[in-house]
Design an enzyme around this catalytic site. Structure first.
Site, PDB file in Angstrom:
ATOM      1  N   HIS A   1      54.745 -10.190 -42.642  1.00 46.04           N
ATOM      2  CA  HIS A   1      55.888 -11.055 -42.313  1.00 46.04           C
ATOM      3  C   HIS A   1      56.328 -11.863 -43.542  1.00 46.04           C
ATOM      4  O   HIS A   1      57.521 -12.085 -43.770  1.00 46.04           O
ATOM      5  CB  HIS A   1      55.513 -12.047 -41.204  1.00 46.04           C
ATOM      6  CG  HIS A   1      55.163 -11.421 -39.893  1.00 46.04           C
ATOM      7  ND1 HIS A   1      53.880 -11.406 -39.383  1.00 46.04           N
ATOM      8  CD2 HIS A   1      55.925 -10.780 -38.976  1.00 46.04           C
ATOM      9  CE1 HIS A   1      53.874 -10.804 -38.216  1.00 46.04           C
ATOM     10  NE2 HIS A   1      55.107 -10.412 -37.936  1.00 46.04           N
TER      11      HIS A   1
ATOM     12  N   GLN B   1      59.830  -7.157 -23.702  1.00 49.32           N
ATOM     13  CA  GLN B   1      59.437  -5.904 -24.360  1.00 49.32           C
ATOM     14  C   GLN B   1      58.003  -5.482 -24.050  1.00 49.32           C
ATOM     15  O   GLN B   1      57.511  -4.515 -24.600  1.00 49.32           O
ATOM     16  CB  GLN B   1      59.672  -5.988 -25.859  1.00 49.32           C
ATOM     17  CG  GLN B   1      58.767  -6.926 -26.632  1.00 49.32           C
ATOM     18  CD  GLN B   1      59.226  -7.094 -28.076  1.00 49.32           C
ATOM     19  OE1 GLN B   1      60.190  -7.794 -28.354  1.00 49.32           O
ATOM     20  NE2 GLN B   1      58.559  -6.443 -29.009  1.00 49.32           N
TER      21      GLN B   1
HETATM   22  O1  PAF Z   1      58.769  -6.427 -34.292  1.00 46.88           O
HETATM   23  C1  PAF Z   1      58.639  -7.457 -33.597  1.00 46.88           C
HETATM   24  O2  PAF Z   1      57.852  -8.352 -33.912  1.00 46.88           O
HETATM   25  C2  PAF Z   1      59.461  -7.624 -32.335  1.00 46.88           C
HETATM   26  O3  PAF Z   1      59.654  -6.397 -31.698  1.00 46.88           O
HETATM   27  C3  PAF Z   1      60.807  -8.323 -32.570  1.00 46.88           C
HETATM   28  C4  PAF Z   1      61.716  -7.534 -33.473  1.00 46.88           C
HETATM   29  C5  PAF Z   1      60.560  -9.700 -33.192  1.00 46.88           C
HETATM   30  C6  PAF Z   1      61.556  -8.512 -31.255  1.00 46.88           C
HETATM   31  O4  PAF Z   1      60.808  -9.284 -30.360  1.00 46.88           O
END
Ligand code: PAF
Length: 298
Positions: free
Chosen positions: A48, A72
């Site tokens: 990140h 998700q």
């Molecule tokens: O890749 C991720 O961490 C997640 O799928 C995202 C893009 C932040 C969406 O919740």
């Protein structure tokens, strides 16, 4: 393209932290210059931080969203057990030079009683992760559209580590004519090759050793295509499967696909398709890992 930090970026000062949607809109509206968004679900690691670093070289202000998106996760997946470390994440954002951190509340992004809306790119979301995790990409698309609409960034970063997610988001942003430019960020690996992931922290030492089998499978595929000239996708998929199984990984899938459309290939012809992408997914104990590698790219 330079990725050196720009003058306006926020190195070493505390980022502004906003939680409410109205506050986030107001904060964004007050920013002069270009804005890059790094969407995350928190539990930030060096992968990140690479997004923040690259974005600092491209935009005047980098905003990071930290939101564990319930939409998700499907029923079999443990939304509640996903790692959360907001205070540490904010500290990491500060050190990396992010200007702002958006930490929305689930009830505000998904107000109870409001009708569900779906955004999808079915040509890309069907298969691979989409097959193993029904509803996952629809949930990703939904939150990404919300974040882009709230924060109105000039650019938004997505990692090549989540290759299918990257292609899905690019399709949505293009088709919905959203103005944000999608920035692709290379996968950051540990010294031995394991792709960095928030899920790695759930692996014990033995599982961590086995998890390296994904990377080894991809390296074997790369050699097969680039050095031995293998052109049969199924042969490459079979070798990747065997390497993963030799590391006691419960194989989800091994696949060799078109690098843009993720469509199946009858024959590996990197010169025609601009390389091919090898993708793997597998279970190591309770943890599901994914990884991928471009093969034959010139
Ligand atoms: O890749 C991720 O961490 C997640 O799928 C995202 C893009 C932040 C969406 O919740």
């Amino acid at each position: 393209m330079s990725t050196q930090p720009r003058a306006n970026s926020n190195a070493d000062s505390k980022p502004v932290v906003v939680s409410g949607v109205a506050a986030a809109r107001a904060y964004r509206a007050g920013l002069d210059g270009t804005v890059a968004l790094v969407p995350t679900m928190g539990a930030l690691h060096d992968g990140h931080l690479e997004h923040i670093r690259v974005c600092r070289g491209l935009a005047d202000h980098v905003l990071v969203s930290v939101f564990v998106n319930p939409a998700q996760f499907n029923q079999g997946e443990d939304y509640k057990r996903y790692p959360r470390s907001l205070e540490v994440d904010i500290q990491k954002c500060a050190t990396a030079g992010a200007a702002g951190v958006f930490t929305p509340d689930a009830d505000e992004l998904y107000p109870p009683g409001q009708p569900d809306v779906e955004t999808d790119a079915p040509g890309i979301t069907v298969g691979l992760e989409g097959q193993d995790r029904p509803g996952h990409f629809q949930g990703v698309c939904r939150v990404v559209v919300k974040l882009l609409n709230i924060l109105q960034p000039d650019m938004v970063s997505f990692g090549l580590k989540d290759y299918q997610q990257l292609r899905v988001v690019q399709a949505v942003v293009t088709d919905m004519m959203m103005p944000a430019r999608v920035i692709e960020i290379s996968t950051v690996r540990e010294a031995d090759g394991l792709a960095m992931s928030s899920r790695n922290m759930r692996l014990d030492a033995e599982q961590r050793r086995r998890g390296l089998g994904l990377y080894k499978a991809l390296i074997a595929a790369k050699r097969l295509v680039e050095e031995d000239g293998e052109t049969d996708p199924q042969a490459v998929e079979g070798v990747m499967r065997a390497v993963m199984q030799s590391h006691q990984i419960e194989v989800g899938y091994t696949a060799v696909r078109h690098p843009q459309t993720l469509g199946e290939l009858g024959c590996i012809e990197p010169a025609l398709t601009g390389g091919v992408v090898a993708l793997v997914a597998g279970g190591v104990g309770p943890v599901r890992l994914i990884d991928n590698m471009l093969l034959g790219a010139v």
